[in-house]
Design a protein around this motif. Structure first.
Motif, mmCIF file in Angstrom:
data_model
loop_
_atom_site.group_PDB
_atom_site.id
_atom_site.type_symbol
_atom_site.label_atom_id
_atom_site.label_comp_id
_atom_site.label_asym_id
_atom_site.label_seq_id
_atom_site.Cartn_x
_atom_site.Cartn_y
_atom_site.Cartn_z
ATOM 1 N N GLN A 5 -6.078 -37.023 41.209
ATOM 2 C CA GLN A 5 -6.696 -36.022 40.208
ATOM 3 C C GLN A 5 -6.282 -35.822 38.994
ATOM 4 O OE1 GLN A 5 -7.588 -32.574 42.931
ATOM 5 N NE2 GLN A 5 -9.427 -33.118 43.508
ATOM 6 N N THR A 6 -6.844 -35.070 38.386
ATOM 7 C CA THR A 6 -6.329 -34.924 36.926
ATOM 8 C C THR A 6 -6.222 -33.385 36.636
ATOM 9 O OG1 THR A 6 -6.250 -35.200 34.513
ATOM 10 C CG2 THR A 6 -8.337 -35.094 35.491
ATOM 11 N N ALA A 7 -5.267 -32.773 36.073
ATOM 12 C CA ALA A 7 -5.261 -31.400 35.739
ATOM 13 C C ALA A 7 -4.845 -31.034 34.092
ATOM 14 C CB ALA A 7 -4.271 -30.631 36.646
ATOM 15 N N SER A 29 -8.581 -20.491 42.797
ATOM 16 C CA SER A 29 -9.342 -21.485 43.244
ATOM 17 C C SER A 29 -10.552 -20.674 44.074
ATOM 18 C CB SER A 29 -8.545 -22.057 44.549
ATOM 19 O OG SER A 29 -9.314 -22.623 45.511
ATOM 20 N N ALA A 37 -3.858 -24.601 38.537
ATOM 21 C CA ALA A 37 -4.145 -25.165 37.112
ATOM 22 C C ALA A 37 -5.736 -25.840 37.480
ATOM 23 C CB ALA A 37 -3.239 -26.369 36.889
ATOM 24 N N PRO A 38 -6.224 -25.775 36.240
ATOM 25 C CA PRO A 38 -7.670 -26.350 36.296
ATOM 26 C C PRO A 38 -7.406 -27.927 36.507
ATOM 27 C CG PRO A 38 -7.309 -25.063 34.264
ATOM 28 C CD PRO A 38 -6.064 -25.107 34.999
ATOM 29 N N LYS A 39 -8.185 -28.257 37.422
ATOM 30 C CA LYS A 39 -8.129 -29.636 37.894
ATOM 31 C C LYS A 39 -9.448 -30.221 38.455
ATOM 32 C CE LYS A 39 -6.260 -28.857 42.614
ATOM 33 N NZ LYS A 39 -6.393 -27.440 42.608
ATOM 34 N N ALA A 52 -9.185 -33.901 32.276
ATOM 35 C CA ALA A 52 -8.533 -32.799 32.419
ATOM 36 C C ALA A 52 -9.119 -31.811 31.220
ATOM 37 C CB ALA A 52 -7.002 -33.042 32.013
ATOM 38 N N GLU A 55 -12.283 -30.372 32.836
ATOM 39 C CA GLU A 55 -11.849 -29.259 33.656
ATOM 40 C C GLU A 55 -11.560 -28.052 32.982
ATOM 41 O OE1 GLU A 55 -12.823 -29.418 36.640
ATOM 42 O OE2 GLU A 55 -13.247 -31.908 36.623
ATOM 43 N N VAL A 90 -1.629 -35.148 41.656
ATOM 44 C CA VAL A 90 -2.452 -34.641 40.423
ATOM 45 C C VAL A 90 -1.713 -35.037 39.272
ATOM 46 C CG1 VAL A 90 -3.383 -32.588 39.248
ATOM 47 C CG2 VAL A 90 -3.383 -32.867 41.903
ATOM 48 N N VAL A 92 -0.549 -34.062 35.338
ATOM 49 C CA VAL A 92 -0.936 -32.978 34.670
ATOM 50 C C VAL A 92 -0.837 -33.194 32.959
ATOM 51 C CG1 VAL A 92 0.002 -30.490 34.193
ATOM 52 C CG2 VAL A 92 0.175 -31.400 36.604
#
Length: 376
Positions: A5-7, A29, A37-39, A52, A55, A90, A92
């Motif tokens: 994923q990406t954050a 969450s 963190a927004p992800k 990212a 998000e 993830v 960041v």
């Protein structure tokens, strides 16, 4: 195979001084209400850093310049509806916040809150994410610098030996070189943030161009003060040529920002391709790392490890900027090469200026590395 994923790591400074506190934005969450963190997942056809940024806008209601080079990564386990608990990695990406939205997609599903780096590290559950917060702009390094008082005299690289080093300890050090380096780096960071805002587009381009010009003039004044002080000071913390080279490299970064802004103003460009915005975001993160590095020079021997980490990241970012530059030129040639040659020429010039900014930051990294090699 681990899911990726990406954050985003949305951040801002509480002021313009080198010691200004850095704050990061976390959201809750939807499932558990814990701070994260927004992800999210990376949609097909989207670059990880762009995902990212999306998000961050949807979950936290912030927009800004997102650096295409990740700060690092962390791992967590997510429980699926099937009952399986799967590992997720993830990546960041730092996002320098330029605007907070009053309304955003998930505003009724999450809370958002600004935290200090220490508070954010305590608020999240993932150990690796805590370490990313602690390494982002570590207050402990600056605190250690302030606690250390007058730094010890480093070993000499020119072969004059320990006797001269002992003699140096008996002499007072004059000239506020460290303070001037830090003030210049803070000016560079402010100019970089204005550059990112300019290349984001919008109706306030003239204001951003003016700010960049003002920051460039401020940086010139500091550079002149450094060079005058070098000439007037009997004993300097580093070799005189190293001081002149470092302040010169720093000044080149903001000079190139001014050149880029002048070109934008001259040609009246108001919209920019994503590659230019990505390069401008790299400029912001490079300026942030440079601003962190300057106080560490007060005690090179103690901070050599962290300084090396920062310069290594600056050099990696310049390499990433080169790749984005090449991709942007390919896009410009494909979009405008035949039907709008003038537009292609203008975009090529803007890319050239952006590349020169990142090249200048690589030069800063090289100068810092030279100081570390000589004095650590």
């Amino acid at each position: 195979m681990t899911i990726r994923q990406t954050a985003a790591l949305p951040y801002r400074s509480d002021g313009a001084s080198p010691d200004a506190a850095v704050r990061v934005l976390l959201v809750t969450s939807r499932e558990s209400g814990r701070w994260v963190a927004p992800k999210g997942n990376i949609a097909a056809g989207h670059a990880p850093h762009a995902a990212a940024a999306r998000e961050a806008e949807e979950e936290a209601g912030v927009v800004g310049a997102v650096c295409p080079v990740p700060l690092g990564s962390y791992r967590y386990r997510k429980r699926r509806g099937s009952g399986a608990s799967l590992l997720i990695d993830v990546d960041v990406f730092p996002l320098a916040v330029t605007r907070e939205l009053e309304e955003w997609k998930e505003m009724h599903q999450r809370q958002r809150r600004w935290f200090s780096l220490a508070e954010a590290a305590e608020a999240v559950d993932e150990p690796d994410l805590r370490e990313l917060f602690r390494s982002f702009n570590p207050a402990e390094f600056r605190a250690a610098v302030r606690r250390s008082g007058r730094p010890g005299v480093p070993a000499l690289a020119n072969g004059k030996g320990w006797m001269f080093a002992w003699f140096q300890r008996l002499l007072p050090r004059t000239g506020n070189f460290f303070g001037m380096f830090e003030a210049h780096a803070a000016t560079v960071l402010a100019g970089a943030e204005a550059t990112a805002r300019l290349f984001h587009g919008g109706a306030h381009a003239a204001e951003h161009v003016r700010e960049i010009a003002e920051r460039e003039h401020e940086a010139d004044d500091i550079t002149r003060d450094v060079l005058k002080t070098v000439r007037a000071t009997f004993l300097t913390p580093f070799d005189r040529s190293a001081i002149a080279a470092l302040i010169g490299a720093l000044d080149d970064t903001v000079d190139e920002m001014h050149a880029a802004a002048s070109a934008v103003s001259l040609y009246g460009v108001t919209d920019f391709p994503p590659e230019m915005r990505d390069m401008a975001a790299i400029v912001v993160d490079a300026a942030r790392l440079t601003s962190e590095a300057m106080p560490l020079l007060r005690d090179v021997a103690k901070n050599a490890g962290r300084l090396h980490e920062l310069t290594e990241r600056l050099i990696r970012m310049e390499g990433q900027a080169d790749e984005i530059h090449a991709a942007g030129l390919r896009r410009a040639l494909s979009d405008h090469g035949e039907k709008d040659t003038l537009r292609f020429v203008i975009e090529r010039e803007l890319y050239k200026h952006l590349e020169r900014i990142t090249d200048a930051f690589e030069d800063v990294a090289d100068e810092i590395d030279g100081i570390v090699i000589d004095h650590a």
